[in-house]
Write a protein that holds these residues in place. Structure first.
Motif, PDB file in Angstrom:
ATOM      1  N   ASP A   1       0.702  -0.750   0.117  1.00  9.01           N
ATOM      2  CA  ASP A   1       0.294   0.317  -0.237  1.00  9.01           C
ATOM      3  C   ASP A   1       0.679   1.369   0.206  1.00  9.01           C
ATOM      4  O   ASP A   1       1.960   0.985   0.599  1.00  9.01           O
ATOM      5  N   GLY A   2       0.607   1.499  -0.480  1.00 11.36           N
ATOM      6  CA  GLY A   2       1.147   3.669  -1.555  1.00 11.36           C
ATOM      7  C   GLY A   2       1.555   4.555   0.803  1.00 11.36           C
ATOM      8  O   GLY A   2       2.035   5.088   0.901  1.00 11.36           O
ATOM      9  N   GLU A   3       0.708   3.781   1.026  1.00 17.64           N
ATOM     10  CA  GLU A   3       0.205   5.089   2.055  1.00 17.64           C
ATOM     11  C   GLU A   3       0.620   4.491   3.786  1.00 17.64           C
ATOM     12  O   GLU A   3       0.099   3.314   3.861  1.00 17.64           O
ATOM     13  N   GLU A   4       1.565   4.758   4.358  1.00 20.94           N
ATOM     14  CA  GLU A   4       2.451   4.934   5.664  1.00 20.94           C
ATOM     15  C   GLU A   4       1.160   4.529   6.092  1.00 20.94           C
ATOM     16  O   GLU A   4       1.300   3.606   7.009  1.00 20.94           O
ATOM     17  N   LEU A   5       0.006   5.772   6.880  1.00 25.05           N
ATOM     18  CA  LEU A   5      -1.101   5.255   7.855  1.00 25.05           C
ATOM     19  C   LEU A   5      -2.057   4.012   7.510  1.00 25.05           C
ATOM     20  O   LEU A   5      -2.074   3.373   8.547  1.00 25.05           O
ATOM     21  N   ILE A   6      -1.655   4.159   6.497  1.00 27.81           N
ATOM     22  CA  ILE A   6      -2.578   2.734   6.279  1.00 27.81           C
ATOM     23  C   ILE A   6      -1.777   1.099   6.628  1.00 27.81           C
ATOM     24  O   ILE A   6      -2.692   0.508   7.136  1.00 27.81           O
ATOM     25  N   ARG A   7      -1.076   1.134   5.821  1.00 22.84           N
ATOM     26  CA  ARG A   7      -0.335   0.233   6.379  1.00 22.84           C
ATOM     27  C   ARG A   7      -0.630  -0.339   8.161  1.00 22.84           C
ATOM     28  O   ARG A   7      -0.340  -1.291   8.471  1.00 22.84           O
ATOM     29  N   LEU A   8       0.373   0.369   8.658  1.00 25.10           N
ATOM     30  CA  LEU A   8       0.270   0.649  10.090  1.00 25.10           C
ATOM     31  C   LEU A   8      -0.871   0.060  10.379  1.00 25.10           C
ATOM     32  O   LEU A   8      -0.904  -0.704  11.034  1.00 25.10           O
ATOM     33  N   SER A   9      -2.270   0.663  10.546  1.00 26.06           N
ATOM     34  CA  SER A   9      -3.451   0.337  10.651  1.00 26.06           C
ATOM     35  C   SER A   9      -3.696  -2.153  10.420  1.00 26.06           C
ATOM     36  O   SER A   9      -4.047  -2.250  11.036  1.00 26.06           O
ATOM     37  N   LEU A  10      -3.639  -1.627   8.792  1.00 20.64           N
ATOM     38  CA  LEU A  10      -3.370  -2.598   8.654  1.00 20.64           C
ATOM     39  C   LEU A  10      -2.684  -3.730   8.991  1.00 20.64           C
ATOM     40  O   LEU A  10      -2.844  -5.059   8.661  1.00 20.64           O
ATOM     41  N   PHE A  56       0.252 -14.348  12.519  1.00 22.44           N
ATOM     42  CA  PHE A  56       1.240 -14.662  11.954  1.00 22.44           C
ATOM     43  C   PHE A  56       2.333 -14.314  12.399  1.00 22.44           C
ATOM     44  O   PHE A  56       2.450 -13.752  13.240  1.00 22.44           O
ATOM     45  N   GLN A  57       3.128 -14.768  12.166  1.00 25.26           N
ATOM     46  CA  GLN A  57       4.761 -14.362  12.674  1.00 25.26           C
ATOM     47  C   GLN A  57       5.424 -13.583  12.027  1.00 25.26           C
ATOM     48  O   GLN A  57       6.294 -12.699  12.805  1.00 25.26           O
ATOM     49  N   GLU A  58       5.428 -12.833  11.273  1.00 23.75           N
ATOM     50  CA  GLU A  58       5.420 -11.911  10.051  1.00 23.75           C
ATOM     51  C   GLU A  58       5.093 -11.152   9.331  1.00 23.75           C
ATOM     52  O   GLU A  58       4.636 -11.882   8.739  1.00 23.75           O
ATOM     53  N   ILE A  59       4.716  -9.812   9.964  1.00 24.10           N
ATOM     54  CA  ILE A  59       4.248  -9.480   8.886  1.00 24.10           C
ATOM     55  C   ILE A  59       5.033  -8.201   8.159  1.00 24.10           C
ATOM     56  O   ILE A  59       5.311  -7.236   9.070  1.00 24.10           O
ATOM     57  N   LEU A  60       4.658  -7.921   7.224  1.00 22.98           N
ATOM     58  CA  LEU A  60       5.369  -7.173   6.135  1.00 22.98           C
ATOM     59  C   LEU A  60       5.400  -6.136   5.524  1.00 22.98           C
ATOM     60  O   LEU A  60       4.095  -5.801   5.087  1.00 22.98           O
ATOM     61  N   GLU A  61       5.987  -4.992   4.770  1.00 24.59           N
ATOM     62  CA  GLU A  61       5.023  -3.847   4.629  1.00 24.59           C
ATOM     63  C   GLU A  61       6.285  -4.072   2.826  1.00 24.59           C
ATOM     64  O   GLU A  61       7.344  -3.639   2.811  1.00 24.59           O
ATOM     65  N   ALA A  62       5.772  -2.629   2.111  1.00 24.51           N
ATOM     66  CA  ALA A  62       5.481  -2.436   0.670  1.00 24.51           C
ATOM     67  C   ALA A  62       4.981  -1.252   0.846  1.00 24.51           C
ATOM     68  O   ALA A  62       3.149  -1.095   0.076  1.00 24.51           O
TER      69      ALA A  62
END
Length: 240
Positions: free
Chosen positions: A7-16, A26-32
């Motif tokens: 997701d291009g928005e950091e705030l959205i990734r934080l919530s998700l 989940f043992q690990e949740i990655l972001e891009a």
């Protein structure tokens, strides 16, 4: 299990990230935040159980990214976030769709459906007491992030908000609402490159390195100006 948020928005990734963490074990949740970052993740993570993608936030790369997900991770559960009902994101057989503005319960349900997990006790499917406290978990995650991102009192006092222009405060307020640079540019009738330049200038003034930290630190200073009314906005429409 591993999950990846694209997701291009950091705030959205934080919530998700927190929503996903209560959806399953989940043992690990990655972001891009871009297709480039997604491809970089694939170099070191060859096994992903879940991938959540918001194509529109990636601009012109959104559709390509979905196809890459399917090609590189054909066995992974895929959730695509849509901006509106009926949005065309292609026909990927294992894809579950959910609206970007869905409730937390609906998002949890979509994730568990994509993973082919039982839905009892989660989201809007059931009102059983065993439903996880997602909202509480989100508050906890944001409080923890704020604690880590907010400077000490002396550092806060040293920030001179007078160095931020009116336009930069406008942009920062819109960023706090989760608007991407492209939409901010459209609303202010300026180039997207101008928005990016202002954001970098804001980072320097506030002593941060990303949008989320900028929003939190600006609020921590405690002297943010109120947002301009619509009647005043036209005066600054051509400011840069």
């Amino acid at each position: 299990m591993k999950a990846l948020i694209v997701d291009g928005e950091e705030l959205i990734r934080l919530s998700l990230k927190e929503v996903i963490s209560v959806s399953s074990n989940f043992q690990e949740i990655l972001e891009a935040g871009s297709q480039h970052e997604f491809l970089a993740r694939t170099a070191s993570h060859d096994e992903l159980s879940l991938i959540v993608v918001h194509p529109s936030s990636l601009g012109n790369d959104g559709a390509d990214c979905l196809r890459l997900v399917q090609r590189l991770y054909p066995d992974a559960a895929l959730v695509a976030m849509l901006d509106r009902e009926g949005q065309n994101v292609g026909d990927l057989g294992n894809m579950v769709t959910v609206l970007r503005n869905a409730s937390v319960g609906q998002m949890v349900t979509a994730i568990r459906r994509a993973l082919k997990l039982p839905l009892d006790g989660f989201g809007s499917v059931s009102n059983q007491p065993s439903r996880p406290d997602v909202r509480g978990a989100l508050r906890h995650e944001f409080d923890r992030f704020q604690e880590n991102a907010t400077p000490n009192r002396s550092a806060i006092d040293s920030i001179d908000l007078g160095r931020l222009s009116y336009r930069q405060k406008q942009i920062l307020a819109m960023a706090a609402d989760g608007l991407p640079n492209k939409e901010i540019a459209a609303r202010l009738s300026i180039a997207e490159g101008t928005v990016k330049a202002h954001m970098h200038a804001i980072f320097k003034v506030l002593g941060v390195s990303n949008r989320t930290q900028a929003v939190i630190r600006y609020g921590a200073v405690g002297s943010a100006n109120p947002r301009p009314s619509q009647s005043d906005s036209w005066t600054y429409a051509n400011a840069s």
